[in-house]
Design an enzyme around this catalytic site. Structure first.
Site, mmCIF file in Angstrom:
data_model
loop_
_atom_site.group_PDB
_atom_site.id
_atom_site.type_symbol
_atom_site.label_atom_id
_atom_site.label_comp_id
_atom_site.label_asym_id
_atom_site.label_seq_id
_atom_site.Cartn_x
_atom_site.Cartn_y
_atom_site.Cartn_z
ATOM 1 N N HIS A 59 0.833 -1.197 0.000
ATOM 2 C CA HIS A 59 0.000 0.000 0.000
ATOM 3 C C HIS A 59 0.869 1.250 0.000
ATOM 4 C CE1 HIS A 59 -3.772 -2.189 1.796
ATOM 5 N NE2 HIS A 59 -3.328 -2.733 0.672
ATOM 6 N N GLU A 61 0.823 3.982 1.865
ATOM 7 C CA GLU A 61 1.298 4.428 3.175
ATOM 8 C C GLU A 61 2.513 3.612 3.630
ATOM 9 O OE1 GLU A 61 -3.312 4.510 3.420
ATOM 10 O OE2 GLU A 61 -1.752 3.478 2.276
ATOM 11 N N CYS A 93 -2.548 -0.373 7.621
ATOM 12 C CA CYS A 93 -1.723 0.833 7.491
ATOM 13 C C CYS A 93 -1.830 1.713 8.734
ATOM 14 C CB CYS A 93 -2.134 1.619 6.244
ATOM 15 S SG CYS A 93 -1.643 0.801 4.706
ATOM 16 N N ALA A 163 -13.972 5.354 -33.130
ATOM 17 C CA ALA A 163 -13.572 6.460 -34.004
ATOM 18 C C ALA A 163 -14.567 6.565 -35.153
ATOM 19 C CB ALA A 163 -12.163 6.234 -34.531
ATOM 20 N N THR A 203 -15.395 -7.685 -35.838
ATOM 21 C CA THR A 203 -14.337 -6.678 -35.864
ATOM 22 C C THR A 203 -12.976 -7.332 -36.018
ATOM 23 O OG1 THR A 203 -15.624 -5.141 -34.504
ATOM 24 C CG2 THR A 203 -13.248 -4.806 -34.543
ATOM 25 N N LEU A 211 -4.438 -5.544 -30.744
ATOM 26 C CA LEU A 211 -5.017 -5.280 -29.424
ATOM 27 C C LEU A 211 -3.963 -5.232 -28.314
ATOM 28 C CD1 LEU A 211 -8.287 -7.454 -29.515
ATOM 29 C CD2 LEU A 211 -7.927 -5.115 -30.301
ATOM 30 N N ARG A 214 1.445 -0.435 -27.659
ATOM 31 C CA ARG A 214 2.713 -0.225 -28.364
ATOM 32 C C ARG A 214 3.380 1.092 -27.990
ATOM 33 N NH1 ARG A 214 -0.007 -1.361 -33.797
ATOM 34 N NH2 ARG A 214 -1.680 -2.220 -32.529
ATOM 35 N N GLU A 302 -13.515 -1.781 -27.722
ATOM 36 C CA GLU A 302 -13.083 -1.140 -28.976
ATOM 37 C C GLU A 302 -13.923 -1.582 -30.166
ATOM 38 O OE1 GLU A 302 -9.076 -0.688 -30.161
ATOM 39 O OE2 GLU A 302 -8.351 -0.207 -28.166
ATOM 40 N N GLY A 304 -17.293 -3.969 -31.960
ATOM 41 C CA GLY A 304 -17.835 -3.043 -32.942
ATOM 42 C C GLY A 304 -19.094 -2.320 -32.517
#
Length: 368
Positions: A59, A61, A93, A163, A203, A211, A214, A302, A304
């Protein structure tokens, strides 16, 4: 003890904003745990910082306390989320804070986890540690939208992305990319920030996408690939099939093609069979619940068009990125128009939207 009258200095806001930026940098990479940022200050000097580890541990902290080379007695801690106070895979914590000698803790917002919510304040004040909360609370709450959806609904936080051309097409035969290079970079950033990416087999077979992420230096953060493929129509020549390795690809199907199933399993692809609903389509909410059970907390869609439309109609998308290109695509041969623009602008689906130029493109972000 903190009250509604807590006041914060300009320096308090600077330290908490640094903690917020630390949390943002790990957001989407901390698995089941929220991404938290932490800053420790002594004598108006920052002496340590920490953030939640990749995959959720240690964590923030704990990291900040361990990272300090100075004595923490009399110091202040600024942390974006209420510190945990229960024993899990790591110690509380609050215990570390008490033992460290920190005498004042600022946190932005309560944790919605029932094991934690509101309890840390009582534990710390009982040990004579001053606690103030609410600093930059609205900004911090926005950071934890995904975490809240995960914990409350037991569903992934779903981000839609598509898009469109100037004439509202999402596809025209022979055209693979029509958005600007900056839009493409942002797409890869979204992939980096999400646990998995989901598309339809249609798609996949049209675009043959990779997918992956990069962005230089972030390739190892490429998301898992999830394919909705009712009849197992995935081509064995596709990049997704060829690049599959154990656990990185999941196919949701309703097929009895045992030969195809055998070939896919040989590549380490996870196959999950789902019944179809009355419209001969998958129940997407059930699929999301299954993906949540497989530790997928942030999911990028992404395409279709059909998946996007169904998710929007069922109000299962939490945030949506619409990339609009100034290019006009041809309608001479095969093409596909984006059919969900009206859904995006429905107030019962998204409460707000904001648009901005992105090089030659325009990006519109819709939020619930």
């Amino acid at each position: 003890m903190s009250t509604k009258k807590d006041k914060f200095s300009p320096k308090d806001k600077i330290y908490m904003r640094l903690a917020l930026n630390l949390a943002r940098s790990r957001n989407g990479l901390t698995g089941d745990n929220p991404s938290v940022g932490c800053v420790i200050v002594k004598d108006e000097k920052i002496i340590s910082i920490g953030q939640t580890g990749v995959n959720g541990r240690p964590h923030a902290e704990s990291n900040a306390i361990k990272n300090s080379f100075e004595n923490l007695n009399g110091s202040k801690m600024y942390v974006t989320l209420e510190p945990c106070n229960h024993h899990g895979k790591t110690p509380p914590c609050t215990n570390l804070i008490i033992k460290s000698g920190i005498n004042e803790v600022f946190y932005s917002t309560d944790d919605i986890d029932k094991r934690v919510k509101g309890k840390s304040l009582k534990i710390l004040t009982k040990k004579k540690i001053k606690v103030k909360k609410g600093l930059l609370s609205e900004e911090v709450k926005n950071l934890y939208n995904a975490y809240i959806v995960n914990r409350k609904n037991k569903l992934p936080y779903v981000i839609g992305k598509i898009a469109i051309s100037k004439n509202k097409l999402i596809y025209s035969k022979g055209i693979k990319k029509f958005t600007d290079h900056v839009s493409n970079k942002l797409t890869h950033f979204l992939r980096y920030k999400n646990d998995a990416i989901m598309i339809s087999s249609k798609t996949l077979n049209i675009d043959n996408p990779k997918l992956d992420c990069r962005l230089n230096g972030y390739e190892k953060f490429s998301p898992k690939r999830i394919i909705l493929d009712r009849n197992l129509e995935i081509k064995l020549t596709s990049f997704i099939f060829k690049s599959s390795k154990k656990g990185n690809t999941i196919i949701i199907h309703n097929s009895t093609n045992n030969s195809k199933i055998k070939n896919l399993k040989k590549k380490g692809i996870i196959l999950i069979k789902f019944k179809l609903n009355g419209t001969k389509y998958f129940n997407l909410k059930r699929i999301l619940k299954k993906l949540y059970s497989l530790d997928i907390r942030n999911l990028l869609i992404e395409g279709g068009d059909k998946i996007t439309k169904n998710l929007l109609k069922n109000q299962l998308i939490n945030k949506f990125y619409l990339f609009s290109s100034p290019k006009i695509l041809s309608k001479v041969k095969d093409y596909k128009t984006f059919s969900s623009l009206k859904l995006l602008n429905r107030k019962d689906i998204f409460k707000s939207k904001i648009s901005s130029k992105l090089a030659k493109d325009t990006i519109t972000i819709y939020k619930r």
